[in-house]
Enzyme design. Structure first.
Site, PDB file in Angstrom:
ATOM      1  N   ILE A   1      42.673  42.110  34.849  1.00 17.34           N
ATOM      2  CA  ILE A   1      42.445  42.223  33.404  1.00 17.34           C
ATOM      3  C   ILE A   1      41.879  43.600  33.073  1.00 17.34           C
ATOM      4  CG2 ILE A   1      41.131  41.313  31.451  1.00 17.34           C
ATOM      5  CD1 ILE A   1      41.399  38.552  32.638  1.00 17.34           C
TER       6      ILE A   1
ATOM      7  N   TYR B   1      30.307  27.690  36.583  1.00 18.57           N
ATOM      8  CA  TYR B   1      31.080  28.689  35.842  1.00 18.57           C
ATOM      9  C   TYR B   1      31.072  28.386  34.351  1.00 18.57           C
ATOM     10  CZ  TYR B   1      34.998  31.664  34.434  1.00 18.57           C
ATOM     11  OH  TYR B   1      35.786  32.606  33.806  1.00 18.57           O
TER      12      TYR B   1
END
Length: 309
Positions: free
Chosen positions: A60, A215
């Site tokens: 990314i 997470y």
């Protein structure tokens, strides 16, 4: 009474004597003014100045770096633990070859280490003269059933994803405030700054089928952090927003072992597919450009519509 209990009792008693700090908001006389209307389409999404990207060697980050350079960014500092790997060096060299007029540097940096991050920001200023934008892309994921997850795994994920985002944002914001003070001293208008944190659809709903409580909690913390920093730092002309990507079609989500999970992710998404890194990059360009000048405290979900269910 034990010494610990006595200290605790003293702390509780002192609560009634405490005074809390008060947040300062921008006013009509202190706010960074709106930019003039864009003279043309290209300038509306132009990006200028110096940017720092954490997690700078990931898929990314590669797409974001390229997009920012395409839209005019002049200087880029990439921070990552893996900047010295052959793959990372090849990616950085390719960027420099494609954008020869830009200044691109990379530095091995631990985003959880306050001193290391402060040194990275100082190195950026030494190399380029300022810091105008920060994009926090560094992060780790871990999938484990909550009953079985080691607490060390929980702490590591929270440390990198949430604490790391704060450490980097704080260090860059301190530099931006200093730049504002220097601008004011020179009787120039303040430049402010832009900060983009990376959250996730995991901040908004529980993922399926994989269990990943640490997470998800870390990314929910990032969304809350973004809002807090947006409120506190607007007085300095610093805009803080976040992006929440959905499942991205990168090497992290590749491999036969994830085939069943990928099928589930796509089947439960209205768009029927995973996202491409460039589809996140365009949103970040907008947030750092003139087009994002009145976006503050926003979280933009880039997931093909997955969170509508």
């Amino acid at each position: 009474m034990s010494s610990f209990a006595a200290a605790h009792a003293a702390e509780r008693s002192a609560l009634t004597q405490r005074a809390i700090p008060s947040m300062t908001l921008a006013t009509a006389t202190t706010t960074t003014p709106a930019p003039p209307p864009a003279p043309d389409a290209a300038s509306r999404f132009a990006v200028s100045g110096v940017a720092i990207l954490t997690g700078g060697t990931g898929a990314i980050a590669a797409a974001v770096s390229r997009a920012l350079l395409q839209h005019g960014l002049s200087s880029l500092m990439l921070l990552d633990l893996a900047v010295d790997s052959d793959e990372a060096r090849a990616g950085i060299d390719a960027l420099q070859a494609d954008f020869p007029h830009a200044s691109i540097r990379a530095r091995a940096t631990d985003v959880t280490d306050e001193a290391d991050v402060a040194a990275a920001v100082a190195d950026t200023v030494t190399a380029f003269g300022s810091v105008d934008a920060l994009v926090c892309l560094a992060g780790i994921v871990g999938c484990a059933h909550a009953l079985d997850m080691p607490v060390t795994q929980w702490r590591r994920i929270m440390d990198v994803n949430a604490t790391g985002a704060f450490v980097c944002a704080q260090a860059v914001a301190r530099q931006m405030v200093k730049q504002n003070e220097d601008d004011d001293a020179a009787h120039r208008s303040r430049r402010g700054g832009r900060i983009v944190l990376t959250a996730s659809i995991s901040a908004h709903r529980v993922n399926y089928p994989q269990p990943q409580a640490a997470y998800n909690a870390s990314k929910a913390a990032v969304v809350a952090l973004k809002s807090c920093l947006a409120a506190e730092w607007a007085q300095h002309g610093i805009l803080v927003n976040s992006v929440s990507p959905g499942y991205m079609d990168t090497v992290l989500n590749a491999g036969d072992g994830l085939a069943e999970a990928r099928a589930s992710w796509c089947a439960r998404n209205p768009s029927g597919r995973m996202g491409a890194p460039d589809e996140v990059a365009g949103v970040i360009v907008m947030l750092l450009s003139r087009a994002g000048s009145y976006l503050n405290g926003a979280d933009i979900i880039v997931d093909g519509g997955g969170v509508v269910f």
